[in-house]
Scaffold this active site. Structure first.
Site, PDB file in Angstrom:
ATOM      1  N   ASP A   1       0.909  -1.193   0.121  1.00 48.85           N
ATOM      2  CA  ASP A   1       0.089  -0.040  -0.061  1.00 48.85           C
ATOM      3  C   ASP A   1       0.817   1.381   0.077  1.00 48.85           C
ATOM      4  OD1 ASP A   1      -2.294  -1.463   0.114  1.00 48.85           O
ATOM      5  OD2 ASP A   1      -2.788  -1.081   2.444  1.00 48.85           O
TER       6      ASP A   1
ATOM      7  N   LYS B   1      -3.992   2.808  -3.644  1.00 48.37           N
ATOM      8  CA  LYS B   1      -4.965   3.766  -4.507  1.00 48.37           C
ATOM      9  C   LYS B   1      -4.810   5.235  -4.057  1.00 48.37           C
ATOM     10  CE  LYS B   1      -8.372   1.078  -3.241  1.00 48.37           C
ATOM     11  NZ  LYS B   1      -7.536   0.087  -2.545  1.00 48.37           N
TER      12      LYS B   1
ATOM     13  N   MET C   1      -9.603   7.721   8.556  1.00 45.90           N
ATOM     14  CA  MET C   1     -10.077   8.205   7.271  1.00 45.90           C
ATOM     15  C   MET C   1     -11.033   9.387   7.321  1.00 45.90           C
ATOM     16  SD  MET C   1     -10.256   4.614   5.136  1.00 45.90           S
ATOM     17  CE  MET C   1     -10.787   3.804   6.388  1.00 45.90           C
TER      18      MET C   1
END
Ligand SMILES: C[S@@+](CC[C@H](N)C(=O)[O-])C[C@H]1O[C@@H](n2cnc3c(N)ncnc32)[C@H](O)[C@@H]1O
Length: 245
Positions: A31, A53, A165
Site C-alpha cells: 500500500d 490507491k 480516514m
C-alpha cells in the site's frame, strides 16, 4: 502467499513474522502508506510494487485483485503488505476472498493497527477504568448523506470514539455527532503520521475539529481520554540520557 500487516509506520512496530516474510519475499505488493524504512527490509532483488490507491488514482480494486492472483500463481514468494492490521479498513477480507475463489491459499499476519497505536503514541489510553469502558472504531471515509455508518447511534454509544480516514469529512462528522447529542465540548485529539518522525498531535474540543490544522493520515480520538494526549515522543527524548552521558 501472505497477507501481512505492516503496523502504523515505525519499522520497530512490525511483528517478527512480518519482518521475516518481507525479508524472504520475491515480490512485495504494498500500500501507499507503507514506509520506505519497512520496504528497505526487502531483498535488493525483490520486486516492490506500489498498488496503493490514490484519489483518482490508477489502481481500482478489480485491477489489484487481478494482480494479486497473477503474482500468487507465479510460484514466487509473494507478500501483500498493508498498513496497520490487514483486516481493519484495509479490504484484506475482500482480497482473501478473491484469492480463495482462485484456489490460492493465503496466510494472515496481523499487524498493529493505527487505530490503537496512534492514540497510544500520543499517550492516550483508548480505555480507562475511570472514564471510558468501551472503544468504537469507525471509518469517516463515507460521512456523506448516503453514509452506511449510523452516526446518530455512534454519537450515543459513549466511551471512546476512534475515527480513521475522517480528516477530509471531519466537519460533517462533528455535525452528525453533535446532532446525535454528543456534547460539542467533548475532548478531541488528532494524531497525525503516528509513530513516524513526522508524528504531530492536535488537541482541543469536538466543536474545534472542523477548523483544526490537521492533515492525513491521521487518527481522530473523541472522548474524555483525549485529555491524556501529550507529545509522548518528545517526553521520551527528554528523558533519554545521551549514550555517552
Ligand atoms: C485504509 S485505512 C487502513 C487502516 C489500517 N489497516 C490500520 O489498521 O491502521 C487508512 C487510515 O488509517 C489511519 N492511519 C494509518 N496509518 C496511520 C498513521 N501512521 N498515523 C495516523 N493515522 C494512520 C488513517 O486514518 C488513514 O486514513
Amino acid at each position: 502467499m501472505w497477507l501481512v500487516g505492516a503496523g502504523p509506520g515505525d519499522p520497530e512496530l512490525l511483528t517478527l513474522k512480518a519482518a521475516r516474510l518481507i525479508a524472504e519475499a520475491d515480490v512485495v505488493l504494498h500500500d501507499r502508506l507503507v514506509s520506505p524504512e519497512i520496504l528497505a527490509l526487502a531483498r535488493p532483488d525483490a520486486d516492490l510494487i506500489d498498488v496503493g490507491k490514490r484519489p483518482g488514482g490508477s489502481h481500482t480494486q478489480g485491477v489489484l485483485n487481478e494482480l494479486l492472483v497473477l503474482h500468487a500463481r507465479s510460484g514466487r514468494r509473494v507478500v501483500r503488505l498493508k498498513g496497520g492490521d490487514p483486516f481493519l479498513f484495509g479490504r484484506g477480507g475482500e482480497e482473501v476472498e478473491v484469492l480463495a475463489e482462485a484456489g490460492i491459499e493465503c496466510g494472515i499476519v496481523p499487524g498493529i493497527s493505527s487505530s490503537l497505536a496512534g492514540p497510544a503514541a500520543a499517550g492516550i489510553p483508548v480505555t480507562h477504568r475511570q472514564v471510558a469502558r468501551a472503544v468504537t472504531i469507525v471509518t469517516g471515509h463515507e460521512a456523506t448523506d448516503s453514509d452506511p455508518v449510523d452516526w446518530s447511534a455512534v454519537g450515543r454509544l459513549g466511551g471512546t470514539l476512534v475515527v480513521l480516514m475522517g480528516i477530509e469529512r471531519r466537519a460533517a462528522i462533528v455535525t452528525k455527532l453533535v446532532d446525535a447529542g454528543l456534547a460539542a465540548d467533548t475532548p478531541a485529539a488528532v494524531v497525525m503520521h503516528a509513530t513516524t518522525p513526522r508524528q504531530r498531535i492536535w488537541t482541543g474540543r469536538l466543536e474545534q475539529l472542523p477548523e483544526a490544522d490537521v492533515e492525513s493520515p491521521a487518527v481522530m480520538v473523541i472522548g474524555a481520554v483525549a485529555t491524556f494526549a501529550h507529545d509522548a515522543a518528545a517526553l521520551v527524548a527528554a528523558h533519554t540520557l545521551p549514550l555517552d552521558g
